[in-house]
Design a protein around this motif. Structure first.
Motif, PDB file in Angstrom:
ATOM      1  N   ARG A 297       0.860  -3.762   3.415  1.00 46.91           N
ATOM      2  CA  ARG A 297       1.277  -3.601   2.019  1.00 46.91           C
ATOM      3  C   ARG A 297       2.636  -2.902   1.927  1.00 46.91           C
ATOM      4  N   ALA A 298       2.883  -1.958   2.835  1.00 51.63           N
ATOM      5  CA  ALA A 298       4.185  -1.288   2.833  1.00 51.63           C
ATOM      6  C   ALA A 298       5.301  -2.265   3.204  1.00 51.63           C
TER       7      ALA A 298
ATOM      8  N   MET B  27       5.971  -4.524   0.229  1.00 52.59           N
ATOM      9  CA  MET B  27       6.736  -3.859  -0.819  1.00 52.59           C
ATOM     10  C   MET B  27       8.206  -3.725  -0.418  1.00 52.59           C
TER      11      MET B  27
ATOM     12  N   THR C  21       9.909  -7.081  -0.649  1.00 52.95           N
ATOM     13  CA  THR C  21      10.107  -7.470  -2.048  1.00 52.95           C
ATOM     14  C   THR C  21      11.307  -6.759  -2.652  1.00 52.95           C
ATOM     15  N   VAL C  22      11.385  -5.460  -2.434  1.00 49.19           N
ATOM     16  CA  VAL C  22      12.507  -4.683  -2.981  1.00 49.19           C
ATOM     17  C   VAL C  22      13.834  -5.178  -2.404  1.00 49.19           C
TER      18      VAL C  22
ATOM     19  N   PHE D  17       1.762 -10.427  -3.448  1.00 44.19           N
ATOM     20  CA  PHE D  17       1.355  -9.366  -4.364  1.00 44.19           C
ATOM     21  C   PHE D  17      -0.008  -9.670  -4.977  1.00 44.19           C
TER      22      PHE D  17
ATOM     23  N   GLN E 224      -3.451  -7.654  -4.345  1.00 42.57           N
ATOM     24  CA  GLN E 224      -4.237  -7.164  -5.475  1.00 42.57           C
ATOM     25  C   GLN E 224      -5.701  -7.562  -5.316  1.00 42.57           C
TER      26      GLN E 224
END
Length: 385
Positions: free
Chosen positions: A160-161, A164, A167-168, A201, A205
């Motif tokens: 998940r890190a 993220m 994505t950023v 994402f 979720q």
């Protein structure tokens, strides 16, 4: 301003994407950077650093920078550059494992107890703070720990890190020429790195949504309406963010707005907010049918509707005449995102280890047998009855 806005919109529009092989080669760089991080931290004395700033610099160089390179310089072409970077990582990792093999045991003894995740732990910054005992976390040493306590999963946290971070980086890099246009979201059909991001994402979720079910298997059979309302309450911050984004984008006439992505007013925050309540509405079905089967059924039915009805033509070609048609892309995509969410939920029931015998869970994962003490207690209880 209108010329600048049109130029920026055209810079990210009408893209056809890349290939699955190209995306996999780019994603492998993230995997090998983590392998390099682990190889260094388990073989080099003094790693990980004890200072917070040094730990940040260490992880930024070994984890973040490779991700930035993977979607810029290494992503050029059809995959040859990414293949070269992967080969370089493999070579460096192999040399480290061969040359520093004799220092493994000594290095492991000097490391904190958890080295499988690059995420910093609280013990690294507060070593004097005693760890809480599982049986005495509430202050009562005689109280038993919960049977369905779900242990932390460093692999899931790391995944998940990375998701993220990627994505950023992609969102910030997409406006620069160094970011290949093949990685930008596809206009109609195709596959790209940024398309993979939004799907990841939703999948993540769904994985996280498995935790309430694993902690309380009777959650599925609880009353439906309160669960849906509770889910809406929990996702209300996302609804708020979606509305704030809409107001800011429209008020500032933001030049990067891509209407054909989600619609005139819709955005990804609204999609993230609506998927969990929709999943809650399907939970009564999960007591009788496998969640994996439900997810696959939603995906197949959605594709059939797109292919056999005018829905696909309406989404791609219909004029925007009312609120529904103005947001047709976002509304029509909910079914596809729901299918991805359900498959993530099914994966979460398998990934997270917990002892449970609820039918909805056993349809999606192997049962972890109870300890011998618990089995003996059940046998003695039956004999007493």
């Amino acid at each position: 301003m209108s010329d600048y806005k049109s130029a920026k919109e055209s810079f990210v529009s009408d893209q056809t994407g890349s290939t699955i092989t190209h995306i996999n080669l780019i994603s492998l760089i993230a995997f090998f950077s983590l392998c390099l991080y682990t190889a260094l931290h388990t073989r080099v004395v003094g790693l990980p650093p004890t200072k917070s700033w040094a730990l940040f610099a260490d992880q930024f160089v070994l984890i973040v920078l490779p991700l930035l390179v993977s979607v810029t310089f290494a992503a050029q072409g059809s995959g040859t550059e990414a293949l070269k970077w992967n080969a370089g990582f493999i070579l460096v990792i192999t040399v480290l494992c061969i040359k520093l093999e004799s220092k493994i045991q000594k290095s492991v003894e000097m490391l904190p107890t958890s080295t499988s995740s690059p995420l910093p732990t609280k013990s690294q910054f507060s070593p004097d703070k005693p760890a809480k005992e599982s049986s005495g976390a509430t202050g009562d040493p005689n109280r038993e720990a919960p049977r369905n306590l779900i242990p932390k999963m460093p692999a899931v946290s790391t995944w998940r890190a990375h998701m993220m971070l990627m994505t950023v980086i992609c969102i910030l890099a997409v406006d620069f020429k160094v970011f290949p246009r093949s990685l930008v979201k596809c206009e109609t059909f195709g596959v790209s790195m940024m398309d993979l991001g939004v799907g990841s994402f939703i999948f993540a979720q769904g994985v996280a949504s498995a935790l309430p079910i694993l902690k309380d298997p009777h959650h599925l059979s609880a009353p439906l309406i309160p669960k849906v309302l509770n889910s809406i309450t929990k996702t209300s911050p996302l609804l708020f963010l979606g509305l704030v984004r809409l107001i800011l984008v429209k008020a500032t006439d933001y030049p990067g707005e891509h209407i054909s992505e989600y619609g005139t007013h819709w955005n990804f925050f609204l999609t993230l907010a609506l998927i969990p309540p929709l999943q809650m509405a399907l939970q009564p079905i999960f007591c009788y049918v496998s969640i994996t089967f439900v997810g696959l059924s939603v995906a197949v039915c959605y594709q059939l509707v797109l292919s056999l009805t005018p829905l696909q033509h309406w989404v791609l070609e219909a004029p925007r005449t009312n609120v529904i048609s103005h947001n047709k892309e976002g509304i029509a995509s909910l079914a596809g995102y729901l299918a991805i969410h359900l498959l993530g939920l099914s994966a979460g029931l398998v990934v997270f280890p917990v002892r449970s015998r609820h039918p909805a869970i056993t349809k999606n994962r192997p049962i972890v047998d109870n300890s011998s003490d618990e089995a003996n207690d059940e046998i003695s209880s039956d004999s007493d009855n």
